[in-house]
Enzyme design. Sequence first.
Site, PDB file in Angstrom:
ATOM      1  N   GLU A   1      44.427 -15.834  11.828  1.00  0.00           N
ATOM      2  CA  GLU A   1      43.298 -16.767  11.936  1.00  0.00           C
ATOM      3  C   GLU A   1      43.783 -18.056  12.605  1.00  0.00           C
ATOM      4  O   GLU A   1      44.729 -18.685  12.124  1.00  0.00           O
ATOM      5  CB  GLU A   1      42.719 -17.076  10.556  1.00  0.00           C
ATOM      6  CG  GLU A   1      41.692 -18.202  10.513  1.00  0.00           C
ATOM      7  CD  GLU A   1      40.568 -18.055  11.524  1.00  0.00           C
ATOM      8  OE1 GLU A   1      40.342 -19.002  12.305  1.00  0.00           O
ATOM      9  OE2 GLU A   1      39.916 -16.984  11.539  1.00  0.00           O
TER      10      GLU A   1
ATOM     11  N   TYR B   1       0.272  -9.095  -8.366  1.00  0.00           N
ATOM     12  CA  TYR B   1      -0.178  -7.718  -8.187  1.00  0.00           C
ATOM     13  C   TYR B   1      -1.393  -7.438  -9.077  1.00  0.00           C
ATOM     14  O   TYR B   1      -1.857  -8.311  -9.799  1.00  0.00           O
ATOM     15  CB  TYR B   1       0.977  -6.753  -8.467  1.00  0.00           C
ATOM     16  CG  TYR B   1       2.080  -6.819  -7.425  1.00  0.00           C
ATOM     17  CD1 TYR B   1       1.796  -6.670  -6.065  1.00  0.00           C
ATOM     18  CD2 TYR B   1       3.409  -7.045  -7.793  1.00  0.00           C
ATOM     19  CE1 TYR B   1       2.801  -6.737  -5.109  1.00  0.00           C
ATOM     20  CE2 TYR B   1       4.422  -7.119  -6.835  1.00  0.00           C
ATOM     21  CZ  TYR B   1       4.110  -6.964  -5.500  1.00  0.00           C
ATOM     22  OH  TYR B   1       5.095  -7.036  -4.550  1.00  0.00           O
TER      23      TYR B   1
ATOM     24  N   GLY C   1      19.052  -9.406 -10.725  1.00  0.00           N
ATOM     25  CA  GLY C   1      18.517  -8.611  -9.630  1.00  0.00           C
ATOM     26  C   GLY C   1      19.453  -8.540  -8.455  1.00  0.00           C
ATOM     27  O   GLY C   1      20.303  -7.663  -8.342  1.00  0.00           O
ATOM     28  N   ARG C   2      19.324  -9.530  -7.564  1.00  0.00           N
ATOM     29  CA  ARG C   2      20.144  -9.517  -6.354  1.00  0.00           C
ATOM     30  C   ARG C   2      21.634  -9.557  -6.662  1.00  0.00           C
ATOM     31  O   ARG C   2      22.444  -9.072  -5.880  1.00  0.00           O
ATOM     32  CB  ARG C   2      19.739 -10.692  -5.460  1.00  0.00           C
ATOM     33  CG  ARG C   2      18.391 -10.496  -4.781  1.00  0.00           C
ATOM     34  CD  ARG C   2      17.972 -11.722  -3.999  1.00  0.00           C
ATOM     35  NE  ARG C   2      17.616 -12.833  -4.855  1.00  0.00           N
ATOM     36  CZ  ARG C   2      17.448 -14.080  -4.436  1.00  0.00           C
ATOM     37  NH1 ARG C   2      17.630 -14.371  -3.158  1.00  0.00           N
ATOM     38  NH2 ARG C   2      17.088 -15.040  -5.273  1.00  0.00           N
TER      39      ARG C   2
ATOM     40  N   CYS D   1      21.960  -5.251   1.932  1.00  0.00           N
ATOM     41  CA  CYS D   1      22.528  -6.478   1.368  1.00  0.00           C
ATOM     42  C   CYS D   1      23.529  -7.048   2.358  1.00  0.00           C
ATOM     43  O   CYS D   1      24.395  -6.324   2.853  1.00  0.00           O
ATOM     44  CB  CYS D   1      23.204  -6.198   0.033  1.00  0.00           C
ATOM     45  SG  CYS D   1      24.048  -7.656  -0.669  1.00  0.00           S
TER      46      CYS D   1
ATOM     47  N   ARG E   1       5.698  -7.216 -17.481  1.00  0.00           N
ATOM     48  CA  ARG E   1       6.238  -8.316 -16.676  1.00  0.00           C
ATOM     49  C   ARG E   1       5.096  -9.265 -16.343  1.00  0.00           C
ATOM     50  O   ARG E   1       4.073  -8.850 -15.796  1.00  0.00           O
ATOM     51  CB  ARG E   1       6.869  -7.783 -15.391  1.00  0.00           C
ATOM     52  CG  ARG E   1       7.728  -8.822 -14.681  1.00  0.00           C
ATOM     53  CD  ARG E   1       8.452  -8.240 -13.479  1.00  0.00           C
ATOM     54  NE  ARG E   1       9.654  -9.022 -13.198  1.00  0.00           N
ATOM     55  CZ  ARG E   1      10.428  -8.854 -12.133  1.00  0.00           C
ATOM     56  NH1 ARG E   1      10.128  -7.927 -11.235  1.00  0.00           N
ATOM     57  NH2 ARG E   1      11.500  -9.593 -11.949  1.00  0.00           N
TER      58      ARG E   1
ATOM     59  N   CYS F   1      20.360 -15.082   0.762  1.00  0.00           N
ATOM     60  CA  CYS F   1      19.926 -15.119   2.161  1.00  0.00           C
ATOM     61  C   CYS F   1      18.596 -14.408   2.380  1.00  0.00           C
ATOM     62  O   CYS F   1      17.983 -14.530   3.442  1.00  0.00           O
ATOM     63  CB  CYS F   1      20.996 -14.503   3.052  1.00  0.00           C
ATOM     64  SG  CYS F   1      21.272 -12.732   2.758  1.00  0.00           S
TER      65      CYS F   1
ATOM     66  N   GLN G   1       8.852   1.177 -13.671  1.00  0.00           N
ATOM     67  CA  GLN G   1       7.905   0.070 -13.548  1.00  0.00           C
ATOM     68  C   GLN G   1       6.642   0.552 -12.841  1.00  0.00           C
ATOM     69  O   GLN G   1       6.666   0.917 -11.671  1.00  0.00           O
ATOM     70  CB  GLN G   1       8.489  -1.109 -12.767  1.00  0.00           C
ATOM     71  CG  GLN G   1       7.577  -2.336 -12.855  1.00  0.00           C
ATOM     72  CD  GLN G   1       7.907  -3.409 -11.842  1.00  0.00           C
ATOM     73  OE1 GLN G   1       7.780  -3.191 -10.654  1.00  0.00           O
ATOM     74  NE2 GLN G   1       8.321  -4.571 -12.327  1.00  0.00           N
TER      75      GLN G   1
ATOM     76  N   ALA H   1      33.673 -10.551   9.206  1.00  0.00           N
ATOM     77  CA  ALA H   1      33.980  -9.216   9.728  1.00  0.00           C
ATOM     78  C   ALA H   1      35.461  -8.906   9.556  1.00  0.00           C
ATOM     79  O   ALA H   1      35.839  -7.818   9.091  1.00  0.00           O
ATOM     80  CB  ALA H   1      33.572  -9.125  11.196  1.00  0.00           C
TER      81      ALA H   1
END
Length: 648
Positions: free
Chosen positions: A413, A175, A320-321, A362, A223, A347, A104, A394
């Site tokens: 737990e 851009y 993407g994410r 991530c 794009r 997030c 790109q 965690a």
Amino acid sequence: MMEYNYLFKKGQIGRLTLKNRIVMPAMGTSLASSTGEASDRMIKYYEERAKGGCGLIITEITRIDDETGVGTPNQLCATNANQIPRLERLARAVHKYDTKIFLQLHHPGRQSHSRLIEGRQIAAPSAITCKTIGEMPREMTTEEVEGLVKKFVAGAKIAQIAGIDGVELHGAHGYLIGQFMSPLTNKRTDKYGGSFVNRMRFVTEIILGIRHICGPNFPISVRIDGDEFVEGGISQEEAIKMARYLESIGVDSINVSSGTYESAVTIIEPVSYPEGWKKHLAEGIKKSVKIPVIACNNVKTPEVAEKLLAEGSCDFIALGRAQLADPEFGKKAMEGREKEIRPCISCLHCIEQVMNAKTVECAVNPRLGYEGEYAHYEKDGDGRVVAVIGGGPAGMEAARVLAVRGFKVVLFEKKGHLGGSVYLGSIPPCKDKLKALVNNMEYQIRQLGVDIRLNCAPTIEDLKALNPYAVFVAMGGNAIVPEMPGIHGENVVIATDVLDKKMDIRGKKIVVAGSGMTGLETAEYLAEKGNEVEVIEMQKNIGPGVHAPVLYDVTTRLKKYGVKMYTRRQLVAVEEGKIHLLNTYDNTKMTMDADCVVLSLGVRPQVNEFVGDVEKNFKNVRILGDSQRPGKVYDAVQTGFDKAYTLE
């Protein structure tokens, strides 16, 4: 098992055949070397997505000009023939999985900073400041624009020589190419400004130059924004006109996105935006052109990807994410393992890192950017028992990694559900993606045979009975409750208790003390139930430390509920029906009416006798997540992963 009639069907861009309809769109990573070459880290990162089932990878923004075109500090470059060998390695790394790759080509124009170009003034089509950047650009000369055309063409030739399959011209997101095309940012009076044709001249010359130098069989994608979502900018109608024009001059595909830095939440959407919310943008363009359309539609699941393709709103799905969160997205979907796909939680931690001049991370995938270092799990657990105390992110991530490595994991737990702070975070409005993460993590550890013991807080004797090889403590943090008059009254509650107990408070005047994300989301939860809610913050800004687009998203929703937010107000005392405050700017005192006070003042690590006893009684103890140091989802998942991965 879901049937996919479209997602894994072969596709065509120009004369290039793609093995499926999954595209990884360009996302900044800052994983390149300081010389702009494709580093080993970057190659491993892209290779893993190819191996995971992606059909076409479009690299991150790739620099074509070192003078005014710097997008990020460690940015992939196509400015010099010296960069070809490492691009060759990148191409080969993805090609061995039958995945194709485009470079790109990019120039930020006015959406850059002078600090990135050695203090020089940033440059743009016209001297119009981007409100988000806040720097006045200088207007490029006609000769300078002509020179940049040649640099874009040279970048494409470098890509072709390196064995890259095609190029994409970044004309979206405000851009440089988009700045020339948009009537909002192009006020030039030379051949590159004015009429529609003149505003398209810059990208036209680049495309014709690439065709001339690289030949007819080298694919070119452009794009564009289906809508810039800024007043006076590119509208949906204008975008359709642009797409038709680009098709007429020989472009092979159109990649439809949206937004500029001034409407940033429409580029990389925060958590409240649903999947497919902007599908109409690509749909309008697809109906108007015959060349294939790639579309970014905030897609997180294979079900939605398949649905959009079946509806005919686009030809290729830009994931993407979703592929940052799980590089095996395509492979897992194709094999019917959809429940194993680690979901993106929107997030924005990934882009926040890059915008702060760091490498991409991530929140739910601690291996992102470290694929080479964490390539193989040592399968040396040999059935040895490891106790994990705490079923938050965690603890669950540690349990997963330990189970993959062959340890026998017993997870305790104390509550009746897993998820910890992430579970609580899924309760406010618009936070269903966090529930999807909890479900995914729980599904994975159950599939791996982890012994999950809910409603169970183990004693030291319980742990000794297991004769564990190691004990992992992931008990979370404790809410900060500062001592002050009235703080322990019945009209004072902790934000996490409001969410955990799903308190049905209605018709009250509530003050939330603390404007971090937990405080703001709890305020939204309470406002939705019909309460009159006010938020106070002792610092000078609401949401200190919260990434700007995330803060904008949640505060916009709060304003719709009429929630008032006040800064420089520190809670100092509570009475029945009112609270006492200190103005942290001028030290004056004030009061506010309040039926109820909700505390959201942060958390601190649990320093208690039990944790000390664990460390005294067992040699191999690891402290994770908020038990070690309070942080975000990323910090919890990363510490859980790292300490389980490195257990010897």
